[in-house]
Motif scaffolding. Structure first.
Motif, short mmCIF file in Angstrom:
data_model
loop_
_atom_site.label_atom_id
_atom_site.label_comp_id
_atom_site.label_asym_id
_atom_site.label_seq_id
_atom_site.Cartn_x
_atom_site.Cartn_y
_atom_site.Cartn_z
N SER A 159 0.78 -1.08 -0.17
CA SER A 159 -0.09 0.07 -0.26
C SER A 159 0.76 1.28 -0.05
N TYR A 160 1.94 1.28 0.82
CA TYR A 160 2.78 2.38 0.95
C TYR A 160 3.49 2.51 -0.45
N VAL A 161 3.90 1.89 -1.15
CA VAL A 161 4.50 2.04 -2.32
C VAL A 161 3.70 2.34 -3.64
N ASP A 179 -6.36 -6.63 -3.87
CA ASP A 179 -6.52 -5.10 -4.30
C ASP A 179 -5.65 -4.31 -3.65
N GLY A 180 -5.34 -3.19 -4.29
CA GLY A 180 -4.34 -2.25 -3.74
C GLY A 180 -4.85 -1.04 -3.70
N ILE A 181 -3.90 0.15 -3.80
CA ILE A 181 -4.40 1.66 -3.84
C ILE A 181 -4.40 1.99 -5.52
N PHE A 182 -5.44 2.13 -6.11
CA PHE A 182 -5.52 2.43 -7.27
C PHE A 182 -6.13 3.93 -7.86
N GLN A 183 -5.54 4.57 -8.98
CA GLN A 183 -6.17 5.60 -9.68
C GLN A 183 -7.05 5.06 -10.87
N PRO A 184 -7.90 5.61 -11.07
CA PRO A 184 -8.73 4.99 -11.98
C PRO A 184 -8.39 4.24 -13.16
#
Length: 569
Positions: A159-161, A179-184
């Protein structure tokens, strides 16, 4: 250790060997935590934007219509094996095989870029997490050794990277593809949506999702402050991105490190070995050879990060000899073994007659992804094998470069019109970690800098070849499910290195008897030496591995700095 004036001038808090995907992250994290950091790059300086010489060139402006000349092929016979790395538009980013030779007992396709940023300038940018299933597989199956860390331990670092890198994609809620941290996400094209409907309508166990790629679609303030911007949908990424839209060391991590005022970047610096102090029980620096002058120099630091890439970092460890480490920095005998890569060159393609009234926007740098389902929700269909595979692919309308015959007005009209929709998918399969898939150093041959040549002796084995039958057959039946026409399959002979995902050879583990590194990526017996690139991998999964290297690096730097503050390093 008392230092002479000359040695004092070469003293830093930290040294990072390599400036690519993981080296850039090590530099950023060390500098932002306040450490004066020397980054050593063995190749030439490559400036972000200004040195991307062909990034805005039209196809007709490229030399020889972007086909390699006989001279290029003669100098880059091994680098040319991919079919795309030696095109005139980017061949200056890949090494000359004459100056940078290696030996092959079995074919090994070692693609290298020796310049600032390394292969982060040319990588494919497909960016996926490994899952809990991947971290547990070795232990459950009794293969090789278990990972010394779990998914839960590395998940916060993923998540950090991801937040800093910028990854476009969707949260799909899949166990095998966390899942991770995503942009559209970049939109799927009409045939890709048809594939999704066809596959998911026929199999509950298979999913077609958006590719997760390291391209900005909605930049954050932090990313904009670094001079990065949203993807322009040019798909000329391998020439270097002047917009900083895709993640590279130049556009992101090295720039962030430089902004701290704590980073010193030294190019043309070929690291020969780590200098180990037997009395102190730790490393004190590195010995390097200047690429241009051939002068040997030593630099000193409290902590050293090896991020030269899988094979190169392992070669440095092999060269790092002392009274304690007479055969290199390893006491387990595993150094150099368990080389892995994903096997590819297998899949299917076809075309569709529908959606002739639709076109896609721009040229996306990604398409769709089909996560692993074999040996997870489905048993093997053909033969018997462990682990599984995923697919990458795309459905795009053909453009002006398709075969067009004719002349006059009709010919011109065809050149400015879209062709039919084509769709294809190609598999990436997991490779098991085999002890006898090894690299070593030649005892007889050296390069122009006096370094022993790397010798590769590795191949895909029975498990991987058995898997490929399903990889080929499954791709065809999934294209059939969407109504594709003219389906053809392929299954080329695979070779290690061609996926450019080489991993292993200095693996992590739970004891110095079985591994080179501990759970914090420290060399056993040399606690201030860390290796966080692909060499540390214990198994490969079937997902693209770069995100894992980045997460391991950020995690290891955090541990290293904490230990330094405690006086333990």
């Amino acid at each position: 250790m008392s230092l002479t004036k000359g040695k004092a001038e070469h003293m830093y808090d930290a040294i990072v060997v390599g400036s690519g995907i993981s080296g850039g992250w090590a530099a950023k994290e060390l500098c932002e935590k306040g450490l004066s950091t020397l980054v050593l790059e063995r190749g030439h300086k490559l400036e972000h934007v200004t040195d991307y010489k062909t990034t805005n060139s039209a196809p007709w402006e490229l030399q020889w219509l972007n086909k390699p000349s006989r001279e290029i092929i003669s100098q880059q016979k091994k680098q040319s094996r991919t079919g795309y790395t030696v095109r005139p538009s980017q061949n200056q980013l890949f090494v000359d095989d004459i100056d940078h030779p290696y030996e092959e007992k079995k074919r090994f396709d070692w693609m290298r870029g020796y310049h600032t940023g390394g292969r982060s300038v040319m990588w494919g940018r497909q960016t996926y997490r490994l899952s809990q299933m991947d971290f547990e597989a070795n232990a459950k199956e009794g293969i090789s050794i278990p990972w010394p860390i779990s998914y839960e331990e590395i998940a916060p670092w993923y998540s950090y990277v991801e937040k800093f890198v910028g990854i476009s994609g969707n949260a799909d809620g899949l166990v095998q593809l966390p899942d991770g941290i995503f942009q559209p996400a970049m939109a799927l094209t009409p045939p890709e949506l048809d594939l999704k409907a066809g596959v998911e309508g026929k199999w509950d166990t298979r999913k077609v999702v958006h590719a997760r790629i390291a391209h900005l679609t909605k930049p954050t303030p932090e990313q904009l402050a670094l001079g990065r911007s949203a993807c322009m949908y040019r798909n000329l990424c391998i020439r270097g991105c002047p917009f900083g839209a895709y993640f590279s060391s130049q556009s992101a991590t090295l720039k962030a490190a430089a902004n701290t005022g704590k980073m010193t970047l030294r190019t043309h610096s070929i690291v020969h070995s780590v200098i180990y102090d037997d009395k102190a029980g730790k490393a004190i620096g590195v010995r390097l050879i200047d690429e241009v002058t051939l002068e040997t120099t030593e630099y000193f630091a409290k902590v050293i990060f090896l991020n030269a890439s899988t094979v190169a970092s392992t070669a440095i460890l092999m060269n790092s000899k002392s009274d304690r480490y007479q055969n290199g920095m390893d006491e387990s005998g595993s150094l150099g073994g368990y080389l892995m890569d994903h096997h590819l060159g297998v899949g299917a393609k076809g075309h569709i007659d529908t959606h002739a009234d639709k076109v896609q926007f721009g040229r996306r740098p990604g398409g769709f992804y089909i996560p692993r389902y074999r040996n997870f929700t489905e048993k093997p269909g053909k033969g018997n094998y462990l682990r599984g595979f995923g697919y990458q692919g795309e459905g795009m309308r053909q453009g002006w470069s398709r075969p067009i015959a004719g002349f006059g007005a009709d010919f011109k009209k065809e050149l400015t019109s879209f062709g039919p929709w084509k769709i294809g998918m190609y598999g990436f399969g997991e490779c098991l970690p085999y002890e006898n898939n090894r690299i070593s150093l030649s005892k007889k041959k050296t390069d122009k800098w006096g370094l022993p040549l790397v010798v590769a002796d590795a191949e895909f084995q029975e498990n991987e070849h058995a898997m490929r039958e399903d990889m080929m057959n499954d791709s065809a039946e999934m294209l059939e499910s969407m109504g594709a026409k003219g389906i053809s399959t392929y299954n080329r002979e695979p070779s290690i290195g061609l996926a450019i995902h080489e991993m292993g050879t200095a693996r992590m583990g739970s004891s110095p008897e079985e591994s080179v590194l501990n759970k914090h990526n420290q060399v056993w017996g040399a606690p201030n030496v860390f290796c966080t690139d692909g060499a540390a991998m214990v198994s490969s999964g079937c997902q693209n591995p770069s995100l894992t290297y980045m997460a391991l690096t950020a995690r290891a730097v955090d541990f290293a700095v904490t230990e330094m503050k405690k006086g333990n390093l």
